[in-house]
Design an enzyme around this catalytic site. Structure first.
Site, mmCIF file in Angstrom:
data_model
loop_
_atom_site.group_PDB
_atom_site.id
_atom_site.type_symbol
_atom_site.label_atom_id
_atom_site.label_comp_id
_atom_site.label_asym_id
_atom_site.label_seq_id
_atom_site.Cartn_x
_atom_site.Cartn_y
_atom_site.Cartn_z
ATOM 1 N N GLU A 1 -0.499 0.162 -5.448
ATOM 2 C CA GLU A 1 -1.328 1.137 -4.814
ATOM 3 C C GLU A 1 -2.912 0.871 -5.420
ATOM 4 O O GLU A 1 -2.997 0.717 -6.520
ATOM 5 C CB GLU A 1 -0.958 2.629 -5.015
ATOM 6 C CG GLU A 1 -2.092 3.668 -4.809
ATOM 7 C CD GLU A 1 -2.338 3.579 -3.149
ATOM 8 O OE1 GLU A 1 -3.696 3.587 -2.946
ATOM 9 O OE2 GLU A 1 -1.337 3.367 -2.389
ATOM 10 N N CYS B 1 -1.355 3.325 11.384
ATOM 11 C CA CYS B 1 -0.911 4.678 12.193
ATOM 12 C C CYS B 1 -2.442 4.596 13.230
ATOM 13 O O CYS B 1 -2.791 5.589 13.744
ATOM 14 C CB CYS B 1 -0.929 5.818 11.358
ATOM 15 S SG CYS B 1 -2.373 5.883 10.013
ATOM 16 N N ALA C 1 0.975 -1.327 0.138
ATOM 17 C CA ALA C 1 0.036 0.032 -0.091
ATOM 18 C C ALA C 1 0.810 1.066 0.086
ATOM 19 O O ALA C 1 1.238 1.635 0.985
ATOM 20 C CB ALA C 1 -0.940 0.025 1.239
ATOM 21 N N SER C 2 1.205 1.816 -1.286
ATOM 22 C CA SER C 2 2.534 2.514 -1.210
ATOM 23 C C SER C 2 2.301 4.026 -1.199
ATOM 24 O O SER C 2 3.012 4.923 -0.772
ATOM 25 C CB SER C 2 3.329 2.153 -2.708
ATOM 26 O OG SER C 2 3.516 0.856 -2.544
ATOM 27 N N PRO D 1 1.426 8.032 -0.432
ATOM 28 C CA PRO D 1 2.217 8.683 -1.565
ATOM 29 C C PRO D 1 3.619 8.391 -2.014
ATOM 30 O O PRO D 1 4.098 8.824 -2.989
ATOM 31 C CB PRO D 1 1.924 10.033 -1.105
ATOM 32 C CG PRO D 1 2.080 9.906 0.317
ATOM 33 C CD PRO D 1 1.553 8.796 0.461
ATOM 34 N N GLY D 2 4.079 7.635 -1.238
ATOM 35 C CA GLY D 2 5.399 7.190 -1.649
ATOM 36 C C GLY D 2 6.754 7.393 -0.472
ATOM 37 O O GLY D 2 7.698 6.934 -0.950
ATOM 38 N N LYS E 1 7.306 5.905 2.322
ATOM 39 C CA LYS E 1 8.039 4.645 2.806
ATOM 40 C C LYS E 1 8.734 3.846 1.625
ATOM 41 O O LYS E 1 9.495 3.124 1.597
ATOM 42 C CB LYS E 1 6.931 3.665 3.483
ATOM 43 C CG LYS E 1 6.330 4.231 4.717
ATOM 44 C CD LYS E 1 5.399 3.399 5.207
ATOM 45 C CE LYS E 1 4.564 4.037 6.434
ATOM 46 N NZ LYS E 1 3.645 5.250 5.817
#
Length: 474
Positions: free
Chosen positions: A145, A243, A121-122, A124-125, A127
């Site tokens: 994504e 989170c 689950a990438s 906005p990028g 990680k």
């Protein structure tokens, strides 16, 4: 001021560890976050970045769990996202806690290893690009994504940060267990969640919190972690993160996986991941980061080892047909290699991954060929150049990702002019040099056409900015 739903308060009290108090949780959750960034070591070392930014009034406080992450203070208010250094990919604006999962996923010993990594689950990028930096742009990183609108943002950040070893997919991540069964050495599942830990960034995050909504999210998380585990090789490692703050979205999801595969799941203790990690470590060895522990967002990180293979439940899907690329001919490879070397001094990291599609030349991650036919990919590697009637035209994303020793170094003012899409007038007329790369702080910014008396701007129109952040001279 943060808005706390009383139902949430009543629920989270049950999960708060005994050595922490509710008053501190509410107090820290009501404070604004400390600004934090991660230096992009694909382009610049932390040492050189600090040397570059300190004269501009930046002050750095190291983040203990990310060797290139810093909390920052600035002498003057500047829109970070519109600075030259951000636009050219020298740093990523990233919340400190979100740097934890990639750090847990890839230890220092694994840096630069030739391995297959999946980020489920990438967008906005943040990680994804951190993982790419930890991999040193080697191996293969599959970034998935589900949201169509966020895939474009993900690609923009991957290109800006100079990531070259990535293949993008656009699927519900529950399919990976079926289509990529026991393929990956490492998997990151930063799962969709209720976002309870983000209240310092979004004061309304908990305003409408409802435990019934959380139950639906947990069902999705369980399906995703199952898929992630199936896609992992025996001996591989999975990091599950959210989170969220509640046990039901965190420990309980990991326990579900352990119950489902009791002989294959091993929880890895993260208490020594960084100095002070033990302060947030649970009895299982997970990191349950509450806002008051490190003065950060709330976060949860678990690391899981797949100690043995598992039985494949679904049959292997049929091979995907009509792959639109073909391996470049030896002649085409020689031509593009010569063009890049002669024109820009660029030496490709590998010639094995050069593919063509129509009048386009692409550079794929070297080990990507093993995945051809397993599933459809949105984008693979990077586009090197367009084929012209005579020769080639290099692409902007290739210039950002590949190192060139032959550049024209721009001043602050010239770099701002370039990023605003304007031509740069030269102080004296010289012999035209044709296509040339311009740089700032020794890092490529893009391509110009050197006409002798000016540099004609070739920045892609969608990257042109109306305004660039400036630092006032003290």
């Amino acid at each position: 001021m943060a808005h706390f739903n009383q139902n949430f308060i009543n629920s989270i009290k049950q999960d708060l560890p005994s050595h922490l108090c509710m008053e501190d949780f509410i107090s820290y959750s009501s404070k604004p976050l400390r600004p934090s960034i991660r230096v992009n070591t694909l382009k610049i070392s932390s040492k050189n970045f600090i040397k570059l930014m300190t004269p501009k009034g930046w002050h750095f406080d190291p983040i203990p769990w990310c060797e290139n992450g810093y909390w920052i203070k600035l002498d003057q208010e500047v829109q970070l996202g519109n600075t030259i250094e951000h636009l050219q990919g020298l740093f990523y604006i990233q919340e400190a806690s979100s740097m934890l999962p990639p750090t847990a996923l890839l230890s220092v010993e694994q840096h630069d290893a030739q391995q297959y990594v999946l980020d489920m689950a990438s967008a906005p990028g943040s990680k994804t690009t951190q993982i790419a930096a930890l991999m040193g742009n080697k191996g293969l990183l599959v970034a998935n994504e589900y949201s169509a609108s966020r895939v474009k943002v993900l690609h923009a950040n991957i290109a800006r940060m100079g990531v070259a070893n990535c293949a993008l997919t656009h699927f519900d991540a529950r399919v990976f267990g079926e289509y990529m069964f026991e393929i990956f050495d490492s998997v990151l599942l930063d799962a969709p969640c209720s976002g309870e830990g983000t209240i310092r960034k979004d004061p309304d995050a908990l305003k409408n919190w409802d435990n019934n909504d959380v139950k639906g999210i947990v069902d999705t998380q369980k399906a995703l972690i199952d898929s992630a585990f199936q896609s992992l090789k025996a001996g591989g490692e999975l990091v599950y993160s959210t989170c969220a703050l509640s046990r039901q979205e965190n420990q309980n999801v990991c326990d579900y996986l352990k119950q489902r595969y009791p002989d294959a799941v091993e929880f890895i203790n993260l208490s020594s991941l960084f100095p002070g990690a033990d302060k947030s470590c649970t009895e299982e060895g997970f990191l349950h980061v509450w806002p008051q522990i490190y003065d950060s967002e709330g976060f949860f990180v678990a690391k899981i080892k797949k100690v043995s293979s598992i039985e494949r439940v679904l049959p292997e899907p049929k091979k995907q047909k009509n792959f639109p690329f073909e391996k470049a001919s030896a002649k085409k490879i020689a031509e593009i290699v010569e063009y890049l070397k002669t024109s820009f001094g660029i030496v490709l990291p590998s010639e094995n991954g050069i593919y063509v599609r129509d009048a386009e030349v692409w550079l794929f991650p070297e080990d990507f060929h093993k995945l051809i036919g397993k599933m459809r990919f949105q984008r693979i590697g990077m586009k090197l150049a367009d084929v012209l009637k005579k020769g080639f035209k290099v692409k902007h994303e290739a210039v950002l990702a590949l190192t060139s020793p032959n550049t024209i170094e721009l001043t602050d003012d010239e770099a701002q002019v370039f990023l605003m899409g304007r031509d740069i007038t030269l102080s004296e007329k010289v012999k035209p040099q044709g296509e040339t790369i311009v740089s700032y702080a020794g890092v490529s910014l893009g391509v110009v056409k050197h006409l002798g008396n000016k540099l004609k701007n070739n920045l892609p129109r969608d990257l042109v900015k109306d305004k660039i952040a400036r630092y006032e001279q003290s």
